[in-house]
Design a protein around this motif. Structure first.
Motif, PDB file in Angstrom:
ATOM      1  N   VAL A 275     -53.788 -74.982 -16.074  1.00  0.00           N
ATOM      2  CA  VAL A 275     -54.562 -74.187 -15.229  1.00  0.00           C
ATOM      3  C   VAL A 275     -54.268 -74.334 -13.930  1.00  0.00           C
ATOM      4  CG1 VAL A 275     -56.268 -73.663 -16.849  1.00  0.00           C
ATOM      5  CG2 VAL A 275     -56.475 -75.576 -15.351  1.00  0.00           C
ATOM      6  N   LYS A 276     -53.827 -75.678 -13.520  1.00  0.00           N
ATOM      7  CA  LYS A 276     -53.480 -76.069 -12.002  1.00  0.00           C
ATOM      8  C   LYS A 276     -52.363 -75.330 -11.603  1.00  0.00           C
ATOM      9  CE  LYS A 276     -53.354 -80.521 -12.990  1.00  0.00           C
ATOM     10  NZ  LYS A 276     -53.255 -81.892 -13.007  1.00  0.00           N
ATOM     11  N   LEU A 277     -51.440 -75.146 -12.264  1.00  0.00           N
ATOM     12  CA  LEU A 277     -50.245 -74.282 -12.120  1.00  0.00           C
ATOM     13  C   LEU A 277     -50.594 -72.750 -11.703  1.00  0.00           C
ATOM     14  CD1 LEU A 277     -47.015 -74.422 -12.007  1.00  0.00           C
ATOM     15  CD2 LEU A 277     -46.806 -73.289 -14.174  1.00  0.00           C
ATOM     16  N   MET A 278     -51.546 -72.139 -12.798  1.00  0.00           N
ATOM     17  CA  MET A 278     -51.873 -70.859 -12.450  1.00  0.00           C
ATOM     18  C   MET A 278     -52.590 -70.803 -11.088  1.00  0.00           C
ATOM     19  SD  MET A 278     -50.966 -69.231 -14.950  1.00  0.00           S
ATOM     20  CE  MET A 278     -49.572 -70.420 -15.369  1.00  0.00           C
ATOM     21  N   LYS A 279     -53.522 -71.753 -10.702  1.00  0.00           N
ATOM     22  CA  LYS A 279     -54.026 -71.916  -9.413  1.00  0.00           C
ATOM     23  C   LYS A 279     -53.340 -72.090  -8.169  1.00  0.00           C
ATOM     24  CE  LYS A 279     -58.391 -73.677 -11.441  1.00  0.00           C
ATOM     25  NZ  LYS A 279     -59.434 -74.700 -11.484  1.00  0.00           N
ATOM     26  N   LYS A 280     -52.149 -72.728  -8.494  1.00  0.00           N
ATOM     27  CA  LYS A 280     -51.255 -72.977  -7.442  1.00  0.00           C
ATOM     28  C   LYS A 280     -50.260 -71.714  -6.897  1.00  0.00           C
ATOM     29  CE  LYS A 280     -47.193 -75.755  -6.518  1.00  0.00           C
ATOM     30  NZ  LYS A 280     -47.508 -76.647  -5.155  1.00  0.00           N
ATOM     31  N   PHE A 281     -50.211 -70.963  -7.900  1.00  0.00           N
ATOM     32  CA  PHE A 281     -49.745 -69.425  -7.691  1.00  0.00           C
ATOM     33  C   PHE A 281     -50.440 -68.368  -7.737  1.00  0.00           C
ATOM     34  CE2 PHE A 281     -45.933 -72.189  -9.055  1.00  0.00           C
ATOM     35  CZ  PHE A 281     -44.898 -71.884  -8.104  1.00  0.00           C
ATOM     36  N   ASN A 282     -51.906 -68.636  -7.412  1.00  0.00           N
ATOM     37  CA  ASN A 282     -52.685 -67.743  -7.279  1.00  0.00           C
ATOM     38  C   ASN A 282     -52.808 -66.551  -8.583  1.00  0.00           C
ATOM     39  OD1 ASN A 282     -53.891 -68.942  -4.876  1.00  0.00           O
ATOM     40  ND2 ASN A 282     -51.852 -67.954  -3.955  1.00  0.00           N
ATOM     41  N   VAL A 283     -52.749 -67.294  -9.665  1.00  0.00           N
ATOM     42  CA  VAL A 283     -52.700 -66.182 -11.153  1.00  0.00           C
ATOM     43  C   VAL A 283     -54.048 -66.405 -11.558  1.00  0.00           C
ATOM     44  CG1 VAL A 283     -51.780 -65.882 -13.225  1.00  0.00           C
ATOM     45  CG2 VAL A 283     -50.210 -66.556 -11.273  1.00  0.00           C
ATOM     46  N   THR A 284     -54.759 -65.081 -11.718  1.00  0.00           N
ATOM     47  CA  THR A 284     -55.936 -64.933 -12.022  1.00  0.00           C
ATOM     48  C   THR A 284     -56.054 -65.038 -13.567  1.00  0.00           C
ATOM     49  OG1 THR A 284     -56.679 -63.511 -10.318  1.00  0.00           O
ATOM     50  CG2 THR A 284     -58.091 -63.497 -12.320  1.00  0.00           C
ATOM     51  N   PHE A 285     -56.992 -66.000 -13.986  1.00  0.00           N
ATOM     52  CA  PHE A 285     -56.954 -66.124 -15.373  1.00  0.00           C
ATOM     53  C   PHE A 285     -58.476 -66.304 -16.239  1.00  0.00           C
ATOM     54  CE2 PHE A 285     -56.760 -70.335 -13.427  1.00  0.00           C
ATOM     55  CZ  PHE A 285     -57.556 -70.934 -14.135  1.00  0.00           C
ATOM     56  N   PRO A 286     -58.606 -65.923 -17.507  1.00  0.00           N
ATOM     57  CA  PRO A 286     -59.962 -65.959 -17.799  1.00  0.00           C
ATOM     58  C   PRO A 286     -60.737 -67.194 -17.789  1.00  0.00           C
ATOM     59  CG  PRO A 286     -58.645 -64.749 -19.458  1.00  0.00           C
ATOM     60  CD  PRO A 286     -57.528 -65.512 -18.356  1.00  0.00           C
ATOM     61  N   ALA A 287     -61.930 -67.283 -17.324  1.00  0.00           N
ATOM     62  CA  ALA A 287     -62.597 -68.676 -17.031  1.00  0.00           C
ATOM     63  C   ALA A 287     -62.869 -69.361 -18.227  1.00  0.00           C
ATOM     64  CB  ALA A 287     -64.001 -68.084 -16.542  1.00  0.00           C
ATOM     65  N   GLU A 288     -62.630 -68.612 -19.538  1.00  0.00           N
ATOM     66  CA  GLU A 288     -63.153 -69.396 -20.979  1.00  0.00           C
ATOM     67  C   GLU A 288     -61.939 -70.576 -21.060  1.00  0.00           C
ATOM     68  OE1 GLU A 288     -61.689 -65.371 -22.151  1.00  0.00           O
ATOM     69  OE2 GLU A 288     -63.223 -66.046 -20.633  1.00  0.00           O
ATOM     70  N   ILE A 289     -60.689 -70.203 -20.745  1.00  0.00           N
ATOM     71  CA  ILE A 289     -59.542 -71.118 -20.871  1.00  0.00           C
ATOM     72  C   ILE A 289     -59.911 -72.270 -20.330  1.00  0.00           C
ATOM     73  CG2 ILE A 289     -57.220 -71.805 -19.909  1.00  0.00           C
ATOM     74  CD1 ILE A 289     -56.653 -68.682 -20.058  1.00  0.00           C
ATOM     75  N   GLU A 290     -60.648 -72.761 -19.291  1.00  0.00           N
ATOM     76  CA  GLU A 290     -60.923 -73.906 -18.795  1.00  0.00           C
ATOM     77  C   GLU A 290     -61.666 -74.862 -19.694  1.00  0.00           C
ATOM     78  OE1 GLU A 290     -60.654 -74.858 -14.550  1.00  0.00           O
ATOM     79  OE2 GLU A 290     -61.223 -72.530 -14.172  1.00  0.00           O
ATOM     80  N   GLN A 291     -62.539 -74.112 -20.816  1.00  0.00           N
ATOM     81  CA  GLN A 291     -63.498 -74.491 -21.504  1.00  0.00           C
ATOM     82  C   GLN A 291     -62.882 -75.226 -22.902  1.00  0.00           C
ATOM     83  OE1 GLN A 291     -66.352 -75.108 -20.184  1.00  0.00           O
ATOM     84  NE2 GLN A 291     -65.731 -73.867 -18.663  1.00  0.00           N
ATOM     85  N   VAL A 292     -61.340 -74.808 -23.155  1.00  0.00           N
ATOM     86  CA  VAL A 292     -60.619 -75.198 -24.270  1.00  0.00           C
ATOM     87  C   VAL A 292     -60.663 -76.677 -24.404  1.00  0.00           C
ATOM     88  CG1 VAL A 292     -58.770 -74.927 -25.677  1.00  0.00           C
ATOM     89  CG2 VAL A 292     -59.669 -72.695 -24.377  1.00  0.00           C
ATOM     90  N   VAL A 293     -60.932 -77.305 -25.552  1.00  0.00           N
ATOM     91  CA  VAL A 293     -60.782 -78.736 -25.584  1.00  0.00           C
ATOM     92  C   VAL A 293     -59.373 -78.888 -25.770  1.00  0.00           C
ATOM     93  CG1 VAL A 293     -61.348 -80.726 -26.983  1.00  0.00           C
ATOM     94  CG2 VAL A 293     -63.087 -79.173 -26.536  1.00  0.00           C
ATOM     95  N   ASP A 294     -58.635 -78.571 -26.581  1.00  0.00           N
ATOM     96  CA  ASP A 294     -56.979 -78.922 -26.974  1.00  0.00           C
ATOM     97  C   ASP A 294     -56.212 -78.531 -25.736  1.00  0.00           C
ATOM     98  OD1 ASP A 294     -57.627 -79.552 -29.523  1.00  0.00           O
ATOM     99  OD2 ASP A 294     -57.315 -77.632 -30.176  1.00  0.00           O
ATOM    100  N   THR A 295     -55.077 -79.191 -25.651  1.00  0.00           N
ATOM    101  CA  THR A 295     -54.175 -79.206 -24.781  1.00  0.00           C
ATOM    102  C   THR A 295     -53.575 -77.758 -24.690  1.00  0.00           C
ATOM    103  OG1 THR A 295     -53.221 -81.503 -24.996  1.00  0.00           O
ATOM    104  CG2 THR A 295     -51.955 -79.722 -23.855  1.00  0.00           C
ATOM    105  N   ILE A 296     -53.412 -76.957 -23.415  1.00  0.00           N
ATOM    106  CA  ILE A 296     -53.497 -75.827 -23.284  1.00  0.00           C
ATOM    107  C   ILE A 296     -52.289 -75.449 -22.527  1.00  0.00           C
ATOM    108  CG2 ILE A 296     -55.023 -75.351 -21.255  1.00  0.00           C
ATOM    109  CD1 ILE A 296     -55.623 -72.611 -22.699  1.00  0.00           C
ATOM    110  N   VAL A 297     -51.157 -74.518 -22.847  1.00  0.00           N
ATOM    111  CA  VAL A 297     -49.986 -73.942 -22.059  1.00  0.00           C
ATOM    112  C   VAL A 297     -50.436 -72.530 -21.485  1.00  0.00           C
ATOM    113  CG1 VAL A 297     -47.761 -73.445 -21.829  1.00  0.00           C
ATOM    114  CG2 VAL A 297     -48.665 -75.245 -23.064  1.00  0.00           C
ATOM    115  N   VAL A 298     -50.597 -72.368 -20.415  1.00  0.00           N
ATOM    116  CA  VAL A 298     -51.035 -71.127 -20.019  1.00  0.00           C
ATOM    117  C   VAL A 298     -49.834 -70.400 -19.393  1.00  0.00           C
ATOM    118  CG1 VAL A 298     -52.510 -69.697 -18.395  1.00  0.00           C
ATOM    119  CG2 VAL A 298     -53.319 -71.853 -19.084  1.00  0.00           C
ATOM    120  N   ILE A 299     -49.469 -68.921 -19.660  1.00  0.00           N
ATOM    121  CA  ILE A 299     -48.350 -68.391 -19.502  1.00  0.00           C
ATOM    122  C   ILE A 299     -48.790 -67.290 -18.545  1.00  0.00           C
ATOM    123  CG2 ILE A 299     -46.212 -67.270 -20.448  1.00  0.00           C
ATOM    124  CD1 ILE A 299     -47.422 -69.055 -22.950  1.00  0.00           C
ATOM    125  N   ALA A 300     -47.752 -67.103 -17.497  1.00  0.00           N
ATOM    126  CA  ALA A 300     -48.168 -66.095 -16.597  1.00  0.00           C
ATOM    127  C   ALA A 300     -46.685 -65.183 -16.404  1.00  0.00           C
ATOM    128  CB  ALA A 300     -48.233 -66.388 -15.316  1.00  0.00           C
TER     129      ALA A 300
END
Length: 666
Positions: free
Chosen positions: A450-475
């Motif tokens: 999610v830090k990558l998304m924030k760095k490039f100002n990509v808006t993403f669903p808030a619930e993603i930050e609540q996921v316990v497992d490791t996550i790969v977010v794609i834009a």
């Protein structure tokens, strides 16, 4: 050895001189014994039978025995000139090398050393008519040195033998035919075949479906390890069952085993603080006892009424013989050789004896998560796509992730399988602690946390930050397109390792670039004292520096390139040698060859065992020497007792040091 200088060059020269004194061969050029810059190579004993290699010493001992039997068993006193000639021959046979070394060291300005000390003591004995005692001192001293150096050589050979398991031949497939050649002649990308029961000669990638390997020589573990197609195979493993094909990924000289061997060779030359102290101590101690011996001879002249110069000279000679610090200067490095060897046998590489000392002082163990406490074998658990087909989302992410060696990236690529095809990402940029950015099929793809998304100002669903497992977010083209959840597995021995560390009174901390929820979940499962997530490499450095500022002694365990700076900062940097990056392994002070965190506890125990044995030897040598020095100055001990005490203590200390490698830690 009592005059070992603290700088490395003189230390190497003294070792070379020592080998010369007992007629041992050097594996490299040894014709210039005065070369202070000579390489500290491995010393090996002569290939000749002992009685041939040391004929002069054995002949001297025979002559001494005959003279003593005649004088004491049959009460036959040889005429003075004959006695001088016979004992003189025996003396030169036993002591010529010592006299030669003493002369050469004096020429170099090195007066206060054991060779000069023994030469003065024995020549002094001859000057007062104590011929047989002078010969005895030189004979037993030389025999003691012979055993000492044999023990040092054996320790060095044992250390190398634990790891030098590279085969001399390898079967390589060329033009569709199998041919046998030397491993050094095999090139990258060539295919080698390993028969059942054969050792792997080169690092590579398994291209057969699967095969089981014995990795004991590398890891210290006898349990078979089954590898599957695409997994890494290391030189030194033994193929257990089927004919196996491996694609070579590293040249012979660049294999992990070859680099480990180089590290082992270097390790024996890196002194611990105790060794450095003893070297400095010997440099001060030897001239002091030399002048004390002179004082024993001279000062009584002014205070003793019936002063007899010959009697007091004899006492001074006894003082010189017993003062020889060889028990300390030989047995202590031998103890550290033993510790390094014991560690190697247990799959742990110490890059120097100094790090054995460091491990005894550690009170805080800080660990990375992925690949250190977890297996680093990630698998995609779930894919969520938004306004794009799931398979296409996975394909685009995998094409980009092919450019990273991170375990998470590998999991994405493995999950995508053949759908990746021949697609290639361009303008790829790896942003440390965030993820990847690149162009795939004309689209800008971002794949990371999610830090990558924030760095490039990509808006993403808030619930993603609540996921316990490791996550790969794609834009895609600066727009959120979906995510994948990826799970890692905690290593079997992780929880027990933390329990053992706590039992030793150690504080345990985990630092990870993964998100805090994942880090907290792992920390709770294995019982860590503290855990911090969402850390970039500089954040890890800041945390470790903070603990150091509190006065804590830190061991840091990691495996990734991003761990190298923290490993360099820690008091003891520990790398996982199997999954670990080359940069991390090079930077580390200690390498765990089988990636098991429990080996860190073993390393601490080996450090403490080594320290205890080294200090046992120091105390034994000093106590005996102080007692006999007092007896010698008081006229109670004679030269026979002095040399037996000196050689006896040295041999006891050596035997005590040698036993380290026989200790079973399991």
């Amino acid at each position: 050895m009592s005059a070992h200088c603290c700088d490395n060059e003189n230390h190497q020269s003294d070792i070379l001189d020592k080998k010369k004194s007992v007629q041992l061969k050097h594996t490299e050029d040894s014709h210039d014994d005065d070369d202070d810059g000579h390489h500290h190579g491995e010393q090996i004993a002569s290939d000749q039978p002992v009685w041939i290699a040391h004929w002069n010493l054995l002949l001297s001992l025979f002559i001494l025995t005959v003279v003593l039997v005649l004088e004491y068993a049959f009460d036959i006193k040889l005429p003075k000139l004959i006695s001088l000639a016979v004992n003189g021959i025996a003396y030169l046979l036993a002591g010529w090398n010592v006299l030669d070394l003493a002369f050469r060291k004096i020429k170099r300005g090195d007066i206060f050393n054991e060779f000069v000390l023994m030469s003065v003591a024995t020549i002094g004995a001859f000057s007062i008519g104590e011929y047989s005692e002078g010969v005895a001192v030189m004979v037993f001293y030389s025999i003691g040195e012979w055993f000492q150096d044999a023990a040092v050589n054996r320790a060095q050979r044992n250390i190398k033998a634990l790891l030098d398991i590279r085969p001399d031949e390898v079967t390589v497939i060329r033009n569709g035919k199998a041919q046998v050649t030397k491993p050094a002649e095999v090139q990258l990308e060539e295919i080698i075949q390993i028969k059942p029961g054969e050792k792997v000669a080169l690092d590579g990638e398994l291209i057969s479906d699967s095969s089981s390997f014995n990795t004991a020589a590398l890891t210290g573990e006898s349990k078979p390890d089954t590898k599957y197609k695409g997994e890494q195979i290391l030189a030194g493993m033994i193929n257990l069952n089927t004919l196996t094909d491996v694609k070579v990924t590293a040249l012979f000289k660049d294999s992990k085993l070859s680099r480990i061997l180089e590290m082992v060779q270097d390790a024996t030359a890196r002194k611990s603080q105790t060794q450095l102290f003893i070297s400095r101590f010997a440099k001060v101690y030897t001239p002091i006892v030399f002048f004390l011996a002179l004082a024993v001879v001279v000062i009584p002249y002014f205070f003793v009424g019936n002063y007899d110069f010959t009697d007091w000279l004899y006492r001074g000679l006894v003082f010189l013989v017993i003062s020889c610090p060889c028990a300390l200067v030989v047995s202590i490095p031998l103890g550290y050789f033993g510790g390094i060897g014991l560690a190697s046998k247990n799959g742990i590489l110490f890059k120097g004896g100094n790090f054995l000392d460091v491990m005894t002082k550690i009170n805080t163990v800080i660990m990375d998560k992925t690949g250190t406490l977890t297996k680093g074998v990630f698998k995609v658990q779930k894919v969520v796509a938004q306004e794009i087909d799931e398979k296409e989302l996975v394909r685009l992410a995998a094409v980009l992730e092919k450019n990273s060696t991170h375990p998470v990236a590998k999991a994405v690529v493995d999950y995508a399988g053949e759908s990746v095809g021949n697609s290639v990402a361009t303008q790829v940029e790896e942003i440390s602690g965030h993820g990847l950015k690149g162009i795939v099929d004309g689209k800008e793809v971002l794949a990371g946390n999610v830090k990558l998304m924030k760095k490039f100002n990509v808006t993403f669903p808030a619930e993603i930050e609540q996921v316990v497992d490791t996550i790969v977010v794609i834009a895609l083209d600066q727009k959120f397109a979906g995510y994948m959840t990826i799970a890692d597995e905690i290593k079997e021995d992780a929880a027990d390792t933390i329990k053992q560390m706590h039992a030793l009174g150690l504080k345990t901390v985990m630092l990870s670039g993964d998100k805090q929820s994942v880090v907290d979940h792992v920390a709770k499962q294995i019982g860590l004292s503290e855990a911090f997530g969402d850390l970039l490499p500089d954040g890890k450095v800041e945390k470790v520096q903070g603990y150091k500022d509190q006065g804590l002694h830190i061991a840091f365990i990691g495996d990734g390139v991003n761990d190298a700076p923290v490993i360099a900062l820690a008091d003891a940097g520990i790398a996982m040698g199997g999954l670990g990056s080359d940069a991390t392994i090079e930077t580390a002070d200690i390498v765990i060859q089988n990636d098991q965190p429990s080996k860190v506890v073993v390393a601490i125990k080996i450090g403490k065992i080594t320290r205890n044995i080294v200090w046992q030897n120091i105390i034994l040598a000093m106590v005996v020497k102080v007692i006999v020095l007092g007896l010698g100055a008081g006229g109670v001990a004679n030269l026979w007792e002095a040399v037996i005490a000196d050689v006896g203590v040295a041999l006891l200390a050596i035997l005590n040091a040698v036993r380290i490698q026989r200790i079973n830690l399991k």
